[in-house]
Design an enzyme around this catalytic site. Structure first.
Site, mmCIF file in Angstrom:
data_model
loop_
_atom_site.group_PDB
_atom_site.id
_atom_site.type_symbol
_atom_site.label_atom_id
_atom_site.label_comp_id
_atom_site.label_asym_id
_atom_site.label_seq_id
_atom_site.Cartn_x
_atom_site.Cartn_y
_atom_site.Cartn_z
ATOM 1 N N CYS A 120 51.750 31.519 -75.639
ATOM 2 C CA CYS A 120 51.127 32.807 -75.337
ATOM 3 C C CYS A 120 51.696 33.875 -76.267
ATOM 4 O O CYS A 120 52.908 34.021 -76.378
ATOM 5 C CB CYS A 120 51.398 33.158 -73.879
ATOM 6 S SG CYS A 120 51.045 34.864 -73.438
ATOM 7 N N GLU A 121 50.828 34.623 -76.940
ATOM 8 C CA GLU A 121 51.319 35.632 -77.866
ATOM 9 C C GLU A 121 51.849 36.876 -77.163
ATOM 10 O O GLU A 121 52.462 37.726 -77.793
ATOM 11 C CB GLU A 121 50.236 36.018 -78.868
ATOM 12 C CG GLU A 121 49.060 36.802 -78.294
ATOM 13 C CD GLU A 121 48.022 37.132 -79.354
ATOM 14 O OE1 GLU A 121 47.428 38.219 -79.255
ATOM 15 O OE2 GLU A 121 47.799 36.311 -80.267
ATOM 16 N N HIS A 122 51.630 36.979 -75.851
ATOM 17 C CA HIS A 122 52.124 38.145 -75.120
ATOM 18 C C HIS A 122 53.577 37.990 -74.692
ATOM 19 O O HIS A 122 54.318 38.975 -74.636
ATOM 20 C CB HIS A 122 51.255 38.391 -73.873
ATOM 21 C CG HIS A 122 49.815 38.624 -74.193
ATOM 22 N ND1 HIS A 122 48.806 37.935 -73.579
ATOM 23 C CD2 HIS A 122 49.234 39.457 -75.087
ATOM 24 C CE1 HIS A 122 47.650 38.342 -74.082
ATOM 25 N NE2 HIS A 122 47.881 39.252 -74.982
ATOM 26 N N HIS A 123 53.989 36.762 -74.364
ATOM 27 C CA HIS A 123 55.359 36.549 -73.888
ATOM 28 C C HIS A 123 56.092 35.430 -74.625
ATOM 29 O O HIS A 123 57.262 35.172 -74.352
ATOM 30 C CB HIS A 123 55.356 36.238 -72.387
ATOM 31 C CG HIS A 123 54.775 37.331 -71.551
ATOM 32 N ND1 HIS A 123 53.470 37.291 -71.095
ATOM 33 C CD2 HIS A 123 55.310 38.482 -71.098
ATOM 34 C CE1 HIS A 123 53.228 38.388 -70.394
ATOM 35 N NE2 HIS A 123 54.307 39.122 -70.375
ATOM 36 N N GLN A 161 44.081 32.134 -75.136
ATOM 37 C CA GLN A 161 43.245 30.943 -74.940
ATOM 38 C C GLN A 161 41.801 31.164 -75.370
ATOM 39 O O GLN A 161 41.170 30.261 -75.928
ATOM 40 C CB GLN A 161 43.297 30.484 -73.479
ATOM 41 C CG GLN A 161 42.559 29.159 -73.248
ATOM 42 C CD GLN A 161 42.770 28.599 -71.861
ATOM 43 O OE1 GLN A 161 43.809 28.797 -71.251
ATOM 44 N NE2 GLN A 161 41.776 27.903 -71.340
ATOM 45 N N HIS A 189 49.281 28.250 -67.994
ATOM 46 C CA HIS A 189 50.025 29.283 -68.716
ATOM 47 C C HIS A 189 51.366 29.530 -68.035
ATOM 48 O O HIS A 189 51.405 29.921 -66.867
ATOM 49 C CB HIS A 189 49.233 30.598 -68.746
ATOM 50 C CG HIS A 189 47.974 30.525 -69.553
ATOM 51 N ND1 HIS A 189 47.734 31.377 -70.613
ATOM 52 C CD2 HIS A 189 46.883 29.718 -69.475
ATOM 53 C CE1 HIS A 189 46.559 31.096 -71.140
ATOM 54 N NE2 HIS A 189 46.021 30.090 -70.462
ATOM 55 N N CYS A 191 53.318 31.907 -68.570
ATOM 56 C CA CYS A 191 53.506 33.327 -68.251
ATOM 57 C C CYS A 191 52.952 33.638 -66.864
ATOM 58 O O CYS A 191 53.317 34.649 -66.250
ATOM 59 C CB CYS A 191 52.864 34.225 -69.305
ATOM 60 S SG CYS A 191 51.114 33.938 -69.572
#
Length: 228
Positions: A120-123, A161, A189, A191
């Protein structure tokens, strides 16, 4: 520098970072890369990542003289560049050879349950699950393992995704020279599982339907392949 980071967190293009959160309002189809993303060699990238990861560990209060931790920055750097984010480098894109459809097979070909691992590019925590890929030949066919390799290539980068699904779908359309491509991803996920809501039971499903797969009839036929 810390003041600038805090300011950037408070106001990014008019949005507080907590307001857009995981909604990725500012991103799109292409993986966000800097113009100079490939000026550094892989060896240089590993040296810099190891340096900065060592600083992160130090800030967390970890004892980097401990035998178990002392090699971690280099191991993480090698893992990032050579493995889990290797899909960022276009040099790692799998070469694909097409073959004549000598069998005259013009029905749906489905490769299901392709295991993939992404992040995940956010976390920067894992996304993992199964990819299902289908296409109808326009006169050319592809080696089955290449379908897996293309999924892995786009998965091995910081991802969302929805973007991953579309990148695989559009790449397969270009490679196979047909619009008749479908991609379904069913993923968990971390996250969601290990932080935030901490829901370990849910998965996320995304789909890409091109050409004849936009019809209810073909979608139903595909579902029969996947679940029949």
């Amino acid at each position: 520098m810390l003041d600038n980071l805090l300011k950037d967190t408070i106001n990014r293009n008019g949005f507080h970072i907590d307001e857009f959160g995981d909604d990725h309002l500012l991103t799109g189809m292409e993986t966000p890369l800097k113009p100079d993303a490939f000026e550094l060699s892989d060896a240089e990238k590993k040296l810099k990542i190891a340096h900065y990861f060592e600083r992160i560990m130090d800030v967390l209060g970890l004892d980097l003289t401990d035998d178990s931790l002392s090699g971690t920055p280099k191991r993480v750097a090698k893992m990032y560049v050579e493995e889990i984010f290797s899909g960022l480098n276009p040099q790692n894109k799998p070469s694909v050879t097409l073959f004549e459809n000598k069998y005259r097979y013009h029905q749906m070909l489905v490769e299901k349950n392709i295991t993939f691992y992404s992040n995940c590019e956010h976390h920067f925590v894992p996304i993992f699950g199964k990819a299902h890929v289908a296409y109808i030949s326009s006169g050319k066919v592809i080696g089955l393992s290449k379908l897996n390799r293309l999924v892995q290539y786009y998965a091995k980068r910081p991802q969302v995704q929805e973007r991953l699904t579309n990148q695989i779908g559009t790449e397969l359309q270009a490679v196979l020279q047909t619009e008749d491509v479908a991609v379904i991803l069913d993923a968990k996920h971390m996250c969601v599982c290990s932080r935030g809501i901490q829901d370990d039971s849910s998965t996320t499903v995304t789909s890409f339907y091109g050409g004849v797969f936009n019809s209810a009839e073909k979608i139903a036929e595909l579902n029969n392949y996947l679940h029949g």
